[in-house]
Write a protein that holds these residues in place. Structure first.
Motif, PDB file in Angstrom:
ATOM      1  N   HIS A   1     -48.438 -52.372-100.246  1.00 17.66           N
ATOM      2  CA  HIS A   1     -49.226 -53.562 -99.902  1.00 17.66           C
ATOM      3  C   HIS A   1     -48.389 -54.683 -99.278  1.00 17.66           C
ATOM      4  O   HIS A   1     -48.942 -55.653 -98.757  1.00 17.66           O
ATOM      5  N   ALA A   2     -47.060 -54.540 -99.355  1.00 15.52           N
ATOM      6  CA  ALA A   2     -46.191 -55.540 -98.710  1.00 15.52           C
ATOM      7  C   ALA A   2     -46.015 -55.234 -97.237  1.00 15.52           C
ATOM      8  O   ALA A   2     -45.584 -56.089 -96.462  1.00 15.52           O
ATOM      9  N   ARG A   3     -46.351 -54.009 -96.837  1.00 17.88           N
ATOM     10  CA  ARG A   3     -46.148 -53.604 -95.438  1.00 17.88           C
ATOM     11  C   ARG A   3     -47.209 -54.196 -94.519  1.00 17.88           C
ATOM     12  O   ARG A   3     -48.388 -54.225 -94.863  1.00 17.88           O
ATOM     13  N   PHE A   4     -46.784 -54.591 -93.318  1.00 16.49           N
ATOM     14  CA  PHE A   4     -47.746 -55.149 -92.359  1.00 16.49           C
ATOM     15  C   PHE A   4     -48.814 -54.118 -91.986  1.00 16.49           C
ATOM     16  O   PHE A   4     -49.935 -54.475 -91.661  1.00 16.49           O
ATOM     17  N   GLY A   5     -48.449 -52.853 -92.048  1.00 19.52           N
ATOM     18  CA  GLY A   5     -49.407 -51.799 -91.733  1.00 19.52           C
ATOM     19  C   GLY A   5     -50.574 -51.758 -92.718  1.00 19.52           C
ATOM     20  O   GLY A   5     -51.640 -51.212 -92.412  1.00 19.52           O
ATOM     21  N   ASP A   6     -50.378 -52.318 -93.921  1.00 26.95           N
ATOM     22  CA  ASP A   6     -51.436 -52.333 -94.933  1.00 26.95           C
ATOM     23  C   ASP A   6     -52.290 -53.609 -94.836  1.00 26.95           C
ATOM     24  O   ASP A   6     -53.341 -53.719 -95.458  1.00 26.95           O
ATOM     25  N   PHE A   7     -51.818 -54.599 -94.055  1.00 26.16           N
ATOM     26  CA  PHE A   7     -52.573 -55.848 -93.922  1.00 26.16           C
ATOM     27  C   PHE A   7     -53.881 -55.557 -93.176  1.00 26.16           C
ATOM     28  O   PHE A   7     -53.966 -54.621 -92.380  1.00 26.16           O
ATOM     29  N   ALA A   8     -54.896 -56.402 -93.421  1.00 23.36           N
ATOM     30  CA  ALA A   8     -56.224 -56.180 -92.811  1.00 23.36           C
ATOM     31  C   ALA A   8     -56.327 -56.985 -91.520  1.00 23.36           C
ATOM     32  O   ALA A   8     -56.879 -58.081 -91.492  1.00 23.36           O
ATOM     33  N   TRP A   9     -55.785 -56.445 -90.424  1.00 23.50           N
ATOM     34  CA  TRP A   9     -55.664 -57.191 -89.164  1.00 23.50           C
ATOM     35  C   TRP A   9     -56.938 -57.229 -88.321  1.00 23.50           C
ATOM     36  O   TRP A   9     -57.048 -58.055 -87.417  1.00 23.50           O
ATOM     37  N   SER A  10     -57.896 -56.327 -88.557  1.00 24.46           N
ATOM     38  CA  SER A  10     -59.038 -56.193 -87.648  1.00 24.46           C
ATOM     39  C   SER A  10     -59.865 -57.492 -87.551  1.00 24.46           C
ATOM     40  O   SER A  10     -60.317 -58.025 -88.573  1.00 24.46           O
ATOM     41  N   PRO A  11     -60.083 -58.019 -86.324  1.00 26.84           N
ATOM     42  CA  PRO A  11     -60.889 -59.236 -86.168  1.00 26.84           C
ATOM     43  C   PRO A  11     -62.313 -59.030 -86.709  1.00 26.84           C
ATOM     44  O   PRO A  11     -62.894 -59.935 -87.312  1.00 26.84           O
ATOM     45  N   LYS A  12     -62.847 -57.815 -86.512  1.00 28.15           N
ATOM     46  CA  LYS A  12     -64.191 -57.545 -87.020  1.00 28.15           C
ATOM     47  C   LYS A  12     -64.175 -57.610 -88.556  1.00 28.15           C
ATOM     48  O   LYS A  12     -65.091 -58.129 -89.194  1.00 28.15           O
ATOM     49  N   GLY A  13     -63.096 -57.088 -89.124  1.00 22.30           N
ATOM     50  CA  GLY A  13     -62.938 -57.139 -90.585  1.00 22.30           C
ATOM     51  C   GLY A  13     -62.927 -58.573 -91.074  1.00 22.30           C
ATOM     52  O   GLY A  13     -63.488 -58.895 -92.119  1.00 22.30           O
ATOM     53  N   LEU A  14     -62.313 -59.460 -90.266  1.00 22.94           N
ATOM     54  CA  LEU A  14     -62.245 -60.880 -90.655  1.00 22.94           C
ATOM     55  C   LEU A  14     -63.644 -61.496 -90.643  1.00 22.94           C
ATOM     56  O   LEU A  14     -64.027 -62.209 -91.582  1.00 22.94           O
ATOM     57  N   VAL A  15     -64.406 -61.191 -89.588  1.00 23.78           N
ATOM     58  CA  VAL A  15     -65.771 -61.735 -89.494  1.00 23.78           C
ATOM     59  C   VAL A  15     -66.606 -61.223 -90.673  1.00 23.78           C
ATOM     60  O   VAL A  15     -67.283 -61.997 -91.369  1.00 23.78           O
ATOM     61  N   ASP A  16     -66.528 -59.906 -90.936  1.00 22.28           N
ATOM     62  CA  ASP A  16     -67.293 -59.328 -92.051  1.00 22.28           C
ATOM     63  C   ASP A  16     -66.862 -59.942 -93.377  1.00 22.28           C
ATOM     64  O   ASP A  16     -67.674 -60.233 -94.255  1.00 22.28           O
ATOM     65  N   TYR A  17     -65.557 -60.159 -93.494  1.00 21.68           N
ATOM     66  CA  TYR A  17     -65.036 -60.712 -94.749  1.00 21.68           C
ATOM     67  C   TYR A  17     -65.567 -62.127 -94.971  1.00 21.68           C
ATOM     68  O   TYR A  17     -66.026 -62.483 -96.063  1.00 21.68           O
ATOM     69  N   LEU A  18     -65.547 -62.939 -93.897  1.00 18.87           N
ATOM     70  CA  LEU A  18     -66.009 -64.327 -94.032  1.00 18.87           C
ATOM     71  C   LEU A  18     -67.512 -64.369 -94.318  1.00 18.87           C
ATOM     72  O   LEU A  18     -67.977 -65.166 -95.140  1.00 18.87           O
ATOM     73  N   LYS A  19     -68.265 -63.470 -93.640  1.00 19.43           N
ATOM     74  CA  LYS A  19     -69.713 -63.406 -93.931  1.00 19.43           C
ATOM     75  C   LYS A  19     -69.926 -63.038 -95.384  1.00 19.43           C
ATOM     76  O   LYS A  19     -70.718 -63.656 -96.095  1.00 19.43           O
TER      77      LYS A  19
END
Ligand code: HEM
Ligand code: HEM
Length: 250
Positions: A66-84
């Motif tokens: 979980h410390a790796r950048f590859g595990d971070f949730a980078w997807s912009p769509k994921g961000l929109v869904d997360y905020l909704k």
């Protein structure tokens, strides 16, 4: 769901050391005039914050899951869904960084490195760097505020004391998301490196010249050029240029 280990010790140490370095550098900049002898603490804490981020970037490539950048949730769509989802309810749960924290963390990393670069540039006489420095301060402050608001929101909404996860490293999540080791030996190495860097900066600072020797990187002038010392003595050569801070009254 079980309580599992998600944050290794190097990540947790990094987190709290960065928080202290940032709050310290920020508070000193608010409380002290940049002519004050103790303003050096601002610059040395800022350079230490940048070193912490540099080490964390390395850990972002070679560290635990979980410390790796590859595990971070980078997807912009994921961000929109997360905020909704954060406001409307529902949405995906994350064992590691969620999209909101991913982007806040990325902004903080860029801001800290930008603060160090512009802080150094100010010492080389780059006038424009001051405005950019202030821009990075704003980015950092907004990111930290969003970060803390997200933690409070998550705590209330999911009734999970998420803040403590950066203390004990654990969260309630799927068992398969657990990391196998807290990496105590890397944590010791991390502390040694930070100690050596911080120690070298704080002991290697030459107040008379307003210079510091960065290990392996040469000598750096801190503060405005021409400020040759704690009291600004020796500044005559480059002229006394104080564009702002009009509250100096002899
Ligand atoms: C100025 C203060 C702070 C700064 C600069 C800061 C910065 C950060 C950074 C950079 C991360 C990413 C950690 C990593 O993966 O390396 C993070 C994560 C985290 N921080 Fe902070 N933090 C601050 C204050 C706090 C406080 C006061 C708390 C608790 C009350 C906290 C709780 C957390 C938690 C729980 C995470 C993990 C979030 C997630 O689930 O994605 N932080 N913080
Ligand atoms: C976490 C890192 C840092 C933070 C949060 C930070 C924050 C700040 C803030 C809030 C100010 C006051 C801006 C204003 O006048 O409105 C400031 C000024 C300043 N900072 Fe930083 N800074 C950081 C790192 C650094 C570093 C690494 C250096 C130098 C190597 C540096 C050098 C300076 C200087 C010289 C000023 C005075 C600018 C002036 O008013 O002429 N800072 N900083």
């Amino acid at each position: 769901m079980p309580r599992i280990l998600v944050w290794d010790i190097p990540t947790r140490l990094f987190h709290w050391l960065l928080a202290v370095a940032f709050v310290g550098a920020f508070a000193i900049a608010q409380l002290l005039d940049d002519d004050s002898p103790n303003f050096r603490l601002h610059m040395l804490l800022g350079l230490t914050a940048a070193f912490l981020v540099a080490l964390r970037v390395v850990w972002g490539f070679v560290g635990s899951k979980h410390a790796r950048f590859g595990d971070f949730a980078w997807s912009p769509k994921g961000l929109v869904d997360y905020l909704k989802g954060a406001f409307a309810g529902g949405g995906k749960r994350y064992a590691g960084h969620n999209p909101g924290s991913t982007w806040a963390i990325a902004a903080m990393f860029v801001a800290v490195l930008g603060l160090a670069a512009t802080g150094i540039a100010m010492g080389q006489g780059n006038e424009a760097a001051k405005d950019v420095h202030e821009g990075f301060v704003l980015v950092m402050v907004l990111s930290v505020v969003a970060h803390l608001a997200g933690i409070v929101w998550h705590t209330v909404r999911h009734k999970e004391a998420i803040a403590l996860s950066m203390v004990h490293g654990q969260r309630v999540a799927d068992a398969e998301q657990a990391i196998p080791s807290a990496h105590p030996s890397v944590a010791v190495l991390f502390l040694v490196l930070v100690g050596l860097w911080g120690g070298a900066l704080f002991t290697g600072y030459d107040a008379a010249k307003s210079e510091v020797a960065l290990p392996g990187l040469g000598v750096l002038h801190l503060g405005e050029p021409g400020e040759g010392g704690a009291e600004g003595k020796g500044g005559s050569e480059a002229g006394e240029k104080h564009e702002d801070g009009g509250d100096d009254d002899d």
